[in-house]
Design an enzyme around this catalytic site. Structure first.
Site, PDB file in Angstrom:
ATOM      1  N   THR A   1       0.829  -1.202   0.000  1.00  0.00           N
ATOM      2  CA  THR A   1       0.000   0.000   0.000  1.00  0.00           C
ATOM      3  C   THR A   1       0.865   1.255   0.000  1.00  0.00           C
ATOM      4  OG1 THR A   1      -1.700  -1.204   1.226  1.00  0.00           O
ATOM      5  CG2 THR A   1      -1.879   1.187   1.198  1.00  0.00           C
TER       6      THR A   1
ATOM      7  N   ALA B   1       8.984   2.754   9.575  1.00  0.00           N
ATOM      8  CA  ALA B   1       8.410   1.424   9.792  1.00  0.00           C
ATOM      9  C   ALA B   1       6.898   1.532   9.954  1.00  0.00           C
ATOM     10  CB  ALA B   1       9.025   0.763  11.021  1.00  0.00           C
ATOM     11  N   LEU B   2       6.201   0.463   9.625  1.00  0.00           N
ATOM     12  CA  LEU B   2       4.745   0.431   9.766  1.00  0.00           C
ATOM     13  C   LEU B   2       4.261  -1.009   9.830  1.00  0.00           C
ATOM     14  CD1 LEU B   2       2.990   1.063   6.316  1.00  0.00           C
ATOM     15  CD2 LEU B   2       5.407   0.507   6.529  1.00  0.00           C
ATOM     16  N   GLY B   3       2.971  -1.150  10.136  1.00  0.00           N
ATOM     17  CA  GLY B   3       2.356  -2.472  10.153  1.00  0.00           C
ATOM     18  C   GLY B   3       2.420  -3.157  11.500  1.00  0.00           C
ATOM     19  N   ASP B   4       2.283  -4.480  11.467  1.00  0.00           N
ATOM     20  CA  ASP B   4       2.195  -5.271  12.695  1.00  0.00           C
ATOM     21  C   ASP B   4       3.426  -5.152  13.585  1.00  0.00           C
ATOM     22  OD1 ASP B   4      -0.214  -6.118  11.743  1.00  0.00           O
ATOM     23  OD2 ASP B   4       0.440  -8.148  11.207  1.00  0.00           O
TER      24      ASP B   4
ATOM     25  N   THR C   1      11.643   5.918  12.601  1.00  0.00           N
ATOM     26  CA  THR C   1      12.431   5.280  13.652  1.00  0.00           C
ATOM     27  C   THR C   1      13.461   6.259  14.184  1.00  0.00           C
ATOM     28  OG1 THR C   1      14.165   4.424  12.188  1.00  0.00           O
ATOM     29  CG2 THR C   1      12.148   3.095  12.418  1.00  0.00           C
TER      30      THR C   1
ATOM     31  N   ARG D   1       1.492   7.133  -6.757  1.00  0.00           N
ATOM     32  CA  ARG D   1       0.457   8.093  -7.115  1.00  0.00           C
ATOM     33  C   ARG D   1       0.846   9.516  -6.717  1.00  0.00           C
ATOM     34  NH1 ARG D   1      -2.869   3.774  -5.287  1.00  0.00           N
ATOM     35  NH2 ARG D   1      -3.275   4.783  -3.269  1.00  0.00           N
TER      36      ARG D   1
ATOM     37  N   CYS E   1      -6.556 -11.805   5.720  1.00  0.00           N
ATOM     38  CA  CYS E   1      -7.719 -12.005   6.583  1.00  0.00           C
ATOM     39  C   CYS E   1      -8.699 -13.022   5.992  1.00  0.00           C
ATOM     40  CB  CYS E   1      -8.442 -10.685   6.812  1.00  0.00           C
ATOM     41  SG  CYS E   1      -7.451  -9.474   7.717  1.00  0.00           S
TER      42      CYS E   1
END
Length: 826
Positions: free
Chosen positions: A15, A281-284, A274, A22, A43
């Protein structure tokens, strides 16, 4: 021209890459993914395993080719970044397919490594029949294994959201499913009493589960695995799904010297940056301060990851303009028919963090009650006791749970209060909601608490109350009260309270309950305005109390390792058999929901006695044990069990009345009565006598209990009249138990502590007290005979015995025993 390297695909990395392109057509974007798939619906993986999603391609949202064609992003699958060189701003990459290493430079590095499944070093855990569910490759392995091995029994270790979704989907494939969970409940984001609703629902779907138990070993036994639990239980399995949990995958950044938060996640600031200004950083895998507690937490959810990606891409292209506020962890899951939603903090987290709060549970209809098909919706709110600031919510139901969860989450995310819930303007029409939506109603009720219009007490507090200075008032109808009640409560219907105020003590704490809490609120307002000061309404009413205090996992109700093995769950007749006779005189409907064993069977017997031959009874119950009991009862009585179905937590049995002589012929002439000599007054032996007697009476047989010597103490009145006795009679009276409530255990009595523990245990497990069992036995025609000779010897007078007890001698008993095919001495 900026050069961006992105480590990891799926929600976070892919993403970010798409949004970056874009925003900046000239940027050089390279995305590394060590697996084969860069963007897939993780999911949806459980539903692909279960065959609900039939086409594998639908899970693959983008391929490397389509991603490059549309976005001109250099996608490198099977390429793993193994090292970050912060000083020279390069990464070292392993080309897995070609087994070579190379380096790539960057201006900005974005890491989205995700979380990895926890796989503890349990002996045997590497067996080929043990799987995790993280990516498409994992599901491919499971599908291949299933097609090849045709497994029939599956064990799911861990009962979080993914574990329960996998249990449902394996069940959908026709497998016998067992869940093993170390915690005392499933779905740990929920509070216990809300998770208890899920527990009861799992039972209706023939899913076996064991709580407060973990796996100690997996051992291969030929064609199957033996799953050994810490309790000593052994479960056979053809396959095992590990869903113990996940942890941030941070090895790469940790080795590069990137700071980690106390909880192990990658520590980032409000721009997802960071401690290295060139690395984001991103996400879980990231840790960010929680909006309510301020402590670093992880959010293992796709929604926050996608939003982080868009925000991060915007900031990389436009400068640090957008700030990340953190995730309140809004989640939802489908558990068979039930939908479970949660947002914000649970009560147990607030308590642990030392945050002042109030919690309350409301039950409402999914839509207007006068429009057909409304189903129950339960909402638990956590909020500040003075300001009403919203902290969290949990929503359970069958319809509209998603929109109610989202409504509350929106208010919570905007730092709102319970007063904002009251004012939410929702789309209303009878098929979809009520004029006051369940969320509005939850807000109104919370406001009443803050404003002092009502004080509440919770199920666990009430569950511990046995003091004499408390008065528990049930304000439901007498019929509801008879179907199930809280022990020690007094029934005065809410509409009769004003006329019976003199029956309610003003010097005691009044604890009111009704079905769901609404009538209890009305009753509390009446009493508070009539001068009663200590008045409390039970939050969530009897419905919440019953769910939370009844049996939870299967070790409480099933003796076998598998429910189906010994026929504990009646699965109904084949459709062809069910259709053989569809035209009958009529079907009588009976609601016995809330009754616990032997209540449902007793109710069944009472109602069947009213029917004519050929009529059918449809009885609804919530006690899982009734499923087995109903089948056994029909076999014993000669009635015909047509079907038993479960839907939304309710068992529905259809039974046809058939005269026994038509089914049994001459067998009906054999003796069928049951007799018992009750010699002991030990509490446990007395309980055994009454359980057997009530069960036998429910089958339509005559039951006679002959109480002799110490057994006479069981049938004494608690409030005995004064009687004249000789010296020996008085001495015996002082030494013996005064009534059923005064009995002691035969073993482990421990100076009376054991019997108190037993009574508390019976209360928590919803088992009738000995006094209630005696009352039920007399009401259902159990004949109780007190031995005249023993009464004379022991100095017991007739006036001291319960009403309904007959007095007789040995001949009276032997006469009954002659007509009996079962005679016990207890």
């Amino acid at each position: 021209m900026a050069k961006y390297l992105i480590v990891g695909g799926v929600a976070g990395g892919a993403t970010t890459a798409a949004r970056l392109r874009r925003m900046d057509e000239s940027a050089e974007i390279i995305m590394f993914e060590r697996g084969e798939h860069i963007s897939y619906a993780n999911c949806g993986l459980p539903y692909y395993v279960g065959g609900v999603i039939t086409e594998r391609e639908k899970l693959l949202l983008q391929t490397p080719e389509s991603f490059h064609a549309r976005l001109h992003v250099d996608v490198r699958i099977k390429n793993e970044v193994v090292k970050i060189n912060r000083k020279d701003k390069t990464v070292e990459v392993k080309d897995i397919a070609n087994n070579r290493f190379y380096t790539e430079s960057y201006d900005k590095l974005i890491v989205s490594p995700g979380a990895e499944p926890i796989k503890p070093p349990i002996p045997g855990i590497m067996d080929e029949a043990i799987f995790t569910v993280r990516n498409v490759r994992d599901t491919d392995k499971i599908k291949t294994y299933r097609d090849k091995k045709k497994p029939q029994k599956a064990v799911v270790v861990g009962a979080g959201f993914i574990g329960l979704e996998m249990a449902e989907n394996l069940h959908h494939l026709g497998m016998m499913v067992t869940i093993v969970e170390m915690a005392e409940q499933v779905m740990t984001p929920l509070d216990y009493e809300m998770a208890a609703v899920v527990h009861q629902h799992l039972k209706t779907k023939n899913v076996e589960f064991f709580l407060k138990d973990g796996v100690s070993e997996f051992q291969r036994k030929g064609d199957y695995l033996e799953v050994r639990l810490q309790s000593g239980r052994k479960i056979e399995a053809d396959m095992v799904i590990l869903s113990i949990g996940v942890r941030p995958e941070t090895k790469l950044v940790k080795e590069a010297g990137i700071e980690l938060a106390p909880n192990g996640g990658i520590q980032v600031n409000e721009y997802l940056q960071t401690n290295d200004k060139h690395i984001y950083a991103l996400g879980d895998a990231i840790a960010f301060p929680h909006p309510i507690t301020g402590k670093y937490t992880n959010a293992y959810l796709a929604g926050p990851a996608n939003k982080q990606a868009r925000m991060l891409a915007n900031n990389l292209a436009l400068g640090h303009k957008y700030k990340y506020k953190g995730a309140i962890a809004t989640a939802i899951a489908k558990v068979f028919d039930l939908t479970v939603g949660s947002t914000g903090l649970a009560e147990k987290v607030l308590r642990k963090e030392g945050i002042e709060y109030v919690s309350n549970i409301t039950h409402s209809g999914s839509h207007a009650g006068y429009y057909p098909g409304a189903t129950p919706t339960s909402i638990k709110l956590m909020f500040h006791p003075e300001t009403g600031k919203l902290y969290g919510a949990q929503v359970l139901g069958y319809e509209g749970v998603d929109k109610r969860t989202d409504m509350i989450a929106t208010v919570l995310q905007n730092n709102g209060t319970i007063y904002d819930l009251q004012e939410i303007e929702h789309a209303y029409a009878p098929p979809y909601s009520s004029a006051k939506d369940p969320v509005n109603q939850a807000g109104f009720t919370a406001g009443n608490i803050i404003d002092g219009l009502v004080k509440i007490i919770h199920w666990d507090q009430l569950h511990q109350i046995h003091a004499a200075n408390n008065y528990i008032l049930d304000v439901r109808t007498p019929d509801e009260y008879e179907l199930g009640k809280i022990e020690g409560s007094v029934n005065i219907e809410v509409d009769q309270i004003r006329n019976r105020l003199d029956e309610i003590p003003k010097n005691k704490k009044i604890i009111i309950y009704c079905g769901v809490g609404l009538r209890g609120y009305f009753a509390a307002r009446i009493l508070m305005q009539k001068g009663f000061t200590e008045v409390y309404n039970l939050s969530g009413g009897y419905k919440t109390y019953e769910h939370a205090t009844c049996k939870q996992s299967n070790e409480d109700i099933f003796e076998s390792s598998y429910i189906a093995r010994d026929g504990h769950i009646y699965r109904g007749k084949p459709k062809e058999e069910q259709k053989e006779k569809t035209i009958i005189t009529e079907t009588i409907q009976v609601d016995a929901c809330g009754l616990q064993c032997p209540g449902p069977i007793i109710k069944l017997k009472q109602e069947m006695d009213k029917l004519e031959n050929g009529q059918r009874l449809q009885q609804k119950v919530t006690d899982a044990g009734f499923v087995k009991d109903a089948e056994a009862w029909c076999k014993m009585t000669g009635n015909k069990l047509i079907s038993i179905d479960s839907d939304k937590g309710i068992y529905t049995a259809v039974i046809e009345k058939q005269k026994q002589e038509e089914k049994t012929g001459n067998i009906g002439q054999l003796p069928k009565n049951k007799t018992m000599v009750v010699f002991s007054d030990d509490m446990d032996r007395a309980l055994a006598s009454l359980v057997i007697a009530n069960g036998a009476a429910a089958t339509g047989n005559k039951v006679t209990l002959f109480f002799t010597f110490w057994g006479l103490n069981i049938i004494k009145k608690a409030d005995k009249p004064k009687v004249n006795k000789d010296l020996m009679g008085k001495m015996f009276g002082q030494m013996m138990a005064s009534c059923a409530d005064d009995l002691k255990l035969s073993k482990m009595n421990m100076m009376g502590l054991g019997s108190k523990m037993m009574k508390k245990r019976m209360l928590s497990k919803k088992v009738d007290s000995l006094e209630d069992m005696l009352k039920t036995a007399l009401e259902n025609g159990v004949e109780m005979i007190a031995c005249q000779m023993s009464m004379d010897v022991m100095g017991v007078e007739a006036e001291e015995l319960l009403d309904g007890v007959q007095i007789g001698g040995v001949a009276t008993y032997l006469s009954e025993a002659e007509q009996s095919n079962l005679n016990l001495f207890i």
